[in-house]
Design an enzyme around this catalytic site. Sequence first.
Site, mmCIF file in Angstrom:
data_model
loop_
_atom_site.group_PDB
_atom_site.id
_atom_site.type_symbol
_atom_site.label_atom_id
_atom_site.label_comp_id
_atom_site.label_asym_id
_atom_site.label_seq_id
_atom_site.Cartn_x
_atom_site.Cartn_y
_atom_site.Cartn_z
ATOM 1 C CE LYS A 1 6.157 13.482 -41.408
ATOM 2 N NZ LYS A 1 5.533 13.844 -42.707
ATOM 3 C CB SER B 1 2.482 11.365 -42.947
ATOM 4 O OG SER B 1 3.392 12.259 -43.541
ATOM 5 C CB SER C 1 2.270 14.841 -45.080
ATOM 6 O OG SER C 1 1.715 13.602 -45.406
HETATM 7 N N1 GLN Z 1 -1.633 11.043 -47.864
HETATM 8 C C1 GLN Z 1 -0.607 11.003 -48.863
HETATM 9 C C2 GLN Z 1 0.012 9.627 -48.905
HETATM 10 O O1 GLN Z 1 -0.367 8.822 -48.142
HETATM 11 C C3 GLN Z 1 0.424 12.060 -48.638
HETATM 12 C C4 GLN Z 1 1.396 11.743 -47.564
HETATM 13 C C5 GLN Z 1 2.489 12.756 -47.472
HETATM 14 O O2 GLN Z 1 2.367 13.889 -47.935
HETATM 15 N N2 GLN Z 1 3.607 12.339 -46.904
HETATM 16 O O3 GLN Z 1 0.851 9.345 -49.689
#
Ligand code: GLN
Length: 483
Positions: A76, A151, A175
């Site tokens: 990532k 994400s 994410s």
């Molecule tokens: N969807 C969550 C957010 O927008 C989690 C994102 C993540 O785990 N990086 O914060």
Amino acid sequence: MHQLTLAEIARGLADKKFSSEELTKVLLARIAQLDPQLNSFISLTEDLALTQAKAADARRANGESGALLGAPIAHKDLFCTQGIRTSCGSKMLDNFKAPYDATVVAKLAAAGAVTLGKTNMDEFAMGSANESSYYGAVKNPWNLEHVPGGSSGGSAAAVAARLLPAATGTDTGGSIRQPAALTNLTGLKPTYGRVSRWGMIAYASSLDQGGPMARTAEDCAIMLQGMAGFDPNDSTSIDEPVPDYSASLNGSLQGLRIGVPKEYFSAGLDPRIAELIHNSVKELEKLGAVIKEISLPNMQHAIPAYYVIAPAEASSNLSRFDGVRFGYRCENPVNLIDLYKRSRGEGFGPEVQRRIMVGAYALSAGYYDAYYLKAQKIRRLIKNDFMAAFNEVDIILGPTTPNPAWKLGAKNSDPVAAYLEDVYTITANLAGLPGLSMPAGFVDGLPVGVQLLAPYFQEGRLLNVAHQYQLNTDWHTRTPTGF
Ligand code: GLN
């Protein structure tokens, strides 16, 4: 060759059926051919990959072995990679080449993994759809009109489309698990402190945790083995020995106590997903597990608490991107304030700006007690709920997401609608617990995930349950049409 799992690749390399260099070339060609449809990579690292593959082949020729030696992976794009762009999905870091490798990157490289590239992601890991990336949205290989989740959506789409067998992700509120669920992968968020955060660009430091995304639990075990461990460079890294995760896969589930929280099956859950979750429960019962209804009474407060705490930490973490030290700087600033304002206004996208504003507000003198402190108290209540539940059960099971992957753009005008999709995943981050999502079936041709949660440091138990489930089901083997 692209259908092989990490475990199969390790056997093929050991048996000299193919070399890491051959496999790497096949996968790089496949990425060049198919990724334009998906947009799952921000950067490809072909030269590095071929150098690492040749080095891995040489190490094997010298008698070395290891499950990751010569295995192609991707990171990532928030894991720092020395001399390679590390963008975090943001215009702010479009020109940033990391001066060092993240601990996770260094550990996997030392184990012999071959880095094919850096995967697309929501900007600064903020999102659940991979639509907030400066590099454009990622498409779900199961239906190119739908989001892959976020994400870590680039890692998810790439692995699901068989562009490579495994990738790293990070999970602040879901994410890893949520995109894994929406693309038919197995994804594991480890216990907070199990995997080093050093060199992982911070979103919300008390919640962020790196982990593996792959097609099987067996492959997640291999990846986690390479990623986990104490790191003196990360002050929240925990000095606990790393067990042999692959050895834990084959335990019997006879007598395993699985808790199913009654709060999970509320009106917000798609009834077709509820049915698939019940089916997975029945499957595990057949394997000897004992099912018990439990309660997590404070779950309803998790989303509001998370969406105060995560933006608060983000507003602090992202203050370092000021146009002076890293990344984007605006053209012709007239003075220092203008430099700050325009560099941040032009370098950050709208979702990141929204979170910075919410976070700065929640931390401001007049509102700190009402929002931030209150949210921290809720966080403790949520942790206490889990501690009480784990006195009665060994594993908690439920859906990973309330809905399957939605259409690209469907939730763009309403950020709260996207935040609600995190309802099942964020509690594990608030409590610091390990969680895994694995394939559990399909709704309208789109994958559905079942989530397992375990007590601290019981990643082996999660992998064990998931592996036994995968030996008896074939959801995880399904391949999206066209890939
Ligand atoms: N969807 C969550 C957010 O927008 C989690 C994102 C993540 O785990 N990086 O914060």
